[in-house]
Design a protein around this motif. Sequence first.
Motif, PDB file in Angstrom:
ATOM      1  N   MET A   1       0.819  -1.208   0.000  1.00  0.00           N
ATOM      2  CA  MET A   1       0.000   0.000   0.000  1.00  0.00           C
ATOM      3  C   MET A   1       0.859   1.267   0.000  1.00  0.00           C
ATOM      4  SD  MET A   1      -2.989   1.145   2.670  1.00  0.00           S
ATOM      5  CE  MET A   1      -3.692  -0.492   2.674  1.00  0.00           C
ATOM      6  N   LEU A   2       2.043   1.172   0.620  1.00  0.00           N
ATOM      7  CA  LEU A   2       2.949   2.317   0.651  1.00  0.00           C
ATOM      8  C   LEU A   2       3.329   2.746  -0.758  1.00  0.00           C
ATOM      9  CD1 LEU A   2       4.683   4.302   2.276  1.00  0.00           C
ATOM     10  CD2 LEU A   2       6.478   2.558   2.343  1.00  0.00           C
ATOM     11  N   ASN A   3       3.515   1.766  -1.647  1.00  0.00           N
ATOM     12  CA  ASN A   3       3.853   2.088  -3.036  1.00  0.00           C
ATOM     13  C   ASN A   3       2.720   2.816  -3.744  1.00  0.00           C
ATOM     14  OD1 ASN A   3       6.425   0.950  -2.966  1.00  0.00           O
ATOM     15  ND2 ASN A   3       5.656  -1.098  -3.444  1.00  0.00           N
ATOM     16  N   LEU A   4       1.480   2.498  -3.394  1.00  0.00           N
ATOM     17  CA  LEU A   4       0.330   3.191  -3.982  1.00  0.00           C
ATOM     18  C   LEU A   4       0.303   4.649  -3.534  1.00  0.00           C
ATOM     19  CD1 LEU A   4      -2.528   0.527  -3.622  1.00  0.00           C
ATOM     20  CD2 LEU A   4      -1.389   1.268  -5.729  1.00  0.00           C
ATOM     21  N   ILE A   5       0.678   4.893  -2.280  1.00  0.00           N
ATOM     22  CA  ILE A   5       0.712   6.268  -1.769  1.00  0.00           C
ATOM     23  C   ILE A   5       1.833   7.058  -2.447  1.00  0.00           C
ATOM     24  CG2 ILE A   5       1.084   7.690   0.280  1.00  0.00           C
ATOM     25  CD1 ILE A   5      -0.176   5.430   1.932  1.00  0.00           C
TER      26      ILE A   5
END
Length: 201
Positions: A1-5
């Motif tokens: 999810m960090l990569n999506l942010i």
Amino acid sequence: MLNLIRRDLILQKKQLYIFIPYVLVFVYMGFPAFLTCLIASIFIPFNAFTYDEKAETNILLNSLPYTRGEIIAAKYIGAIVYMLLSIALSSVMMLVFGKSFVWTDLAIASGLFMLMAAFTFPLFQILKPGYIGLTIVIGFVSTVLLSRFVFESYSENVKAVLSFFDRYPFSTLFTVSTIIVLCLYALSWILSTTIYRRKAF
């Protein structure tokens, strides 16, 4: 999810070059501190929706190993992260240019941004392609003009409202307001997730 942010920041790296001048204009023009921080907070999260619409990013995202719930969660968590960064940068700019502000201004800006996000993020999941950018522009211009008009034309009424709230301890008002905003944000998150899961791409 960090990569999506992080994705929202990486995809907008060229547009971020205008972010600082964009905020500086409002600082230099002497807009109220809370409004300057609010305007700065809007830039990255709302611009991300416009980019996703133009590039039809949702089709790509749904082909990656992320659930639809994680995609929406990244939008909501990312909005808070970028809001905090934008407010911090705006505060530094106001200090550099000698513009006064208090912690209350930052709290009001945060609350207003989260309220705007709570009401608009689900709407962005419903709007047809081609309307998100127009909605953001209209909403942005309306917010700036209306806020300026209210504070200049109805300063006495604003003072009356503020005096009413002065009767209550700041800690009580802050706590109640925070709970209301967080509840609305959470409900918006749930609503957006529900709508997004049912969309066909």
